[in-house]
Structures are given as C-alpha cells and as structure tokens.
Design an enzyme around this catalytic site. Sequence first.
Site, PDB file in Angstrom:
ATOM      1  N   LEU A   1      41.374  56.251  57.909  1.00 41.02           N
ATOM      2  CA  LEU A   1      40.264  56.856  58.950  1.00 41.02           C
ATOM      3  C   LEU A   1      39.135  56.691  58.314  1.00 41.02           C
ATOM      4  O   LEU A   1      38.621  57.182  57.159  1.00 41.02           O
ATOM      5  CB  LEU A   1      40.562  58.467  59.026  1.00 41.02           C
ATOM      6  CG  LEU A   1      41.958  58.608  60.049  1.00 41.02           C
ATOM      7  CD1 LEU A   1      42.433  60.043  59.553  1.00 41.02           C
ATOM      8  CD2 LEU A   1      41.642  58.474  61.408  1.00 41.02           C
ATOM      9  N   ILE A   2      38.199  56.107  59.226  1.00 33.65           N
ATOM     10  CA  ILE A   2      36.689  56.025  58.840  1.00 33.65           C
ATOM     11  C   ILE A   2      35.704  56.476  59.789  1.00 33.65           C
ATOM     12  O   ILE A   2      35.961  56.494  61.025  1.00 33.65           O
ATOM     13  CB  ILE A   2      36.381  54.460  58.573  1.00 33.65           C
ATOM     14  CG1 ILE A   2      37.297  53.828  57.506  1.00 33.65           C
ATOM     15  CG2 ILE A   2      35.067  54.515  58.289  1.00 33.65           C
ATOM     16  CD1 ILE A   2      37.105  52.271  57.229  1.00 33.65           C
TER      17      ILE A   2
ATOM     18  N   THR B   1      31.129  59.589  66.513  1.00 38.97           N
ATOM     19  CA  THR B   1      31.446  60.771  67.259  1.00 38.97           C
ATOM     20  C   THR B   1      32.435  61.917  66.551  1.00 38.97           C
ATOM     21  O   THR B   1      32.764  61.530  65.496  1.00 38.97           O
ATOM     22  CB  THR B   1      32.495  60.417  68.719  1.00 38.97           C
ATOM     23  OG1 THR B   1      33.834  59.672  68.251  1.00 38.97           O
ATOM     24  CG2 THR B   1      31.547  59.328  69.668  1.00 38.97           C
TER      25      THR B   1
ATOM     26  N   HIS C   1      35.478  62.096  67.039  1.00 38.74           N
ATOM     27  CA  HIS C   1      36.930  61.708  66.818  1.00 38.74           C
ATOM     28  C   HIS C   1      37.400  61.781  65.630  1.00 38.74           C
ATOM     29  O   HIS C   1      38.582  62.442  65.408  1.00 38.74           O
ATOM     30  CB  HIS C   1      37.225  60.312  67.409  1.00 38.74           C
ATOM     31  CG  HIS C   1      38.138  60.000  68.325  1.00 38.74           C
ATOM     32  ND1 HIS C   1      38.015  60.619  69.609  1.00 38.74           N
ATOM     33  CD2 HIS C   1      39.422  59.469  68.230  1.00 38.74           C
ATOM     34  CE1 HIS C   1      39.314  59.854  70.344  1.00 38.74           C
ATOM     35  NE2 HIS C   1      39.855  59.538  69.495  1.00 38.74           N
TER      36      HIS C   1
ATOM     37  N   PHE D   1      50.988  62.387  51.907  1.00 46.30           N
ATOM     38  CA  PHE D   1      49.666  62.310  52.500  1.00 46.30           C
ATOM     39  C   PHE D   1      49.089  61.163  52.344  1.00 46.30           C
ATOM     40  O   PHE D   1      48.246  61.053  51.404  1.00 46.30           O
ATOM     41  CB  PHE D   1      48.898  63.462  52.505  1.00 46.30           C
ATOM     42  CG  PHE D   1      47.872  63.493  53.322  1.00 46.30           C
ATOM     43  CD1 PHE D   1      47.849  63.457  54.720  1.00 46.30           C
ATOM     44  CD2 PHE D   1      46.378  63.855  52.643  1.00 46.30           C
ATOM     45  CE1 PHE D   1      46.670  63.531  55.459  1.00 46.30           C
ATOM     46  CE2 PHE D   1      45.331  63.617  53.382  1.00 46.30           C
ATOM     47  CZ  PHE D   1      45.315  63.646  54.853  1.00 46.30           C
TER      48      PHE D   1
ATOM     49  N   ARG E   1      38.928  53.043  47.697  1.00 47.31           N
ATOM     50  CA  ARG E   1      39.992  53.750  47.131  1.00 47.31           C
ATOM     51  C   ARG E   1      41.355  53.178  47.565  1.00 47.31           C
ATOM     52  O   ARG E   1      42.462  53.519  47.435  1.00 47.31           O
ATOM     53  CB  ARG E   1      40.093  55.129  48.250  1.00 47.31           C
ATOM     54  CG  ARG E   1      39.132  56.085  47.627  1.00 47.31           C
ATOM     55  CD  ARG E   1      38.321  57.056  48.622  1.00 47.31           C
ATOM     56  NE  ARG E   1      37.643  57.870  47.842  1.00 47.31           N
ATOM     57  CZ  ARG E   1      36.207  57.459  47.442  1.00 47.31           C
ATOM     58  NH1 ARG E   1      35.773  56.253  47.731  1.00 47.31           N
ATOM     59  NH2 ARG E   1      35.533  58.262  47.008  1.00 47.31           N
TER      60      ARG E   1
END
Length: 183
Positions: free
Chosen positions: A109-110, A114, A116, A141, A155
């Site tokens: 996830l970047i 917004t 989101h 996770f 990462r």
Amino acid sequence: MFEKGVASSTQSHDGSNLRVLIVHARWNKEIVDGLVKGAHDTMVSKYNVKAENIVTKEVSGSYELPFAAKRLISNSQVQSVTNNDLLGGTTPEEDTERPFDAVICIGVLIKGSTMHFEYICDAVSQGLMRVGLDTGIPVIFGVLTCLTDDQALERAGMGKGSNKGHNHGEDWGAAAVEMALLK
Ligand code: RBF
C-alpha cells in the site's frame, strides 16, 4: 547501536511437513513479486518447505486479502475432510489437499493524495488479525504501508540507491514456518 529488525530465532524449525498458502495482491506488482519470491525462497531454502506444498493465489488489491485468506483457509479444511472421507482416511503426507498450516498475505500500500490509504491499511490489518484468530491458522501480515515509492522498494530489497534495503518477504517466510510449528 543495535541491529534493527528481527533477530534470528534461537530454535531450529523444520518446515518439511508444512503446507503454506501465499495470497498476494496485484497492486504495485513489481514490488509484490519481489516480496513473494523472498517469502517463497526463504521457506524452501532455509526451512525445507517443499515447493509443491506452497500454494500461491492472487487477488486484485490488498483490501481483498482478508476475505481471500478466510475463504481459502476454509476451502482447504473442507476439502481435506472430504478427501479423508472419500479415501477412507489418509495420512497427512499422502494428502496433498490437507489444510494450510500458515498463510502469508502480501500487499503493498502506497499513500496517495486521498484518505483511501488510511482506510485500506486499517481494514486490512484488522481483517488479517481477525482471520488468524477466528480460524486458528496463523496469518502473517505481509503488507507494506508506505508513504513513498522508495520506502516500498527498499522494504522489498529493491532500493534504487546504493542501499538496496532488505526484503521483508524473507522475514515473513520465516515467521510463517515458526508460527505453523507453534503447536
Ligand atoms: N491496493 C493495494 O494493494 N495497494 C494500494 O496502494 C492501493 N491503493 C488504492 C488507491 C485507491 C484510490 C483505490 C480506489 C484502491 C487502491 N487499492 C490499493 C485497491 C484496494 O486494495 C482494493 O482492491 C479496491 O478498493 C477494491 O476493493
């Protein structure tokens, strides 16, 4: 100074009898692919998990990971019961459809412009924890929640500069084996 990150376990873990599911998102696929490979190759080369006992499934985005993990865990448990009934009982070694011992959920996830990102991060982290606790199958996770593209690349061990960073997929593979054997 201290060495940042997870230290190696003091115990040895033999994953040769484990069946592991990797579910990954297709968003930010190049980075996700690197993380999936890190998890997969670590389980095989360091913990003797058999490549044929690692099942890889994909979903669209990270938000879909908890649902997919839950459904695929349930299916593997139902399938295993059915096979045992039909075959008159099989030993775990003979049953290729036996339930998963651990699941690694991988996504990247970047943050955009917004809100989101915040909603998805929150839903996915809560959802994956719930799947693990509800099913009793360890869920790892493997979701990076990054503010920049460079953070995500580093990462996954794919950093652009001289510092390539560290592939966290390797740690997730190790954690999956360790948790699967925590019985
Ligand atoms: N999924 C990811 O795995 N990583 C992301 O960075 C990501 N960013 C998104 C940004 C927006 C604005 C939207 C609408 C979706 C994004 N998704 C991302 C997809 C999301 O996880 C999910 O697949 C969709 O919302 C459909 O449920």
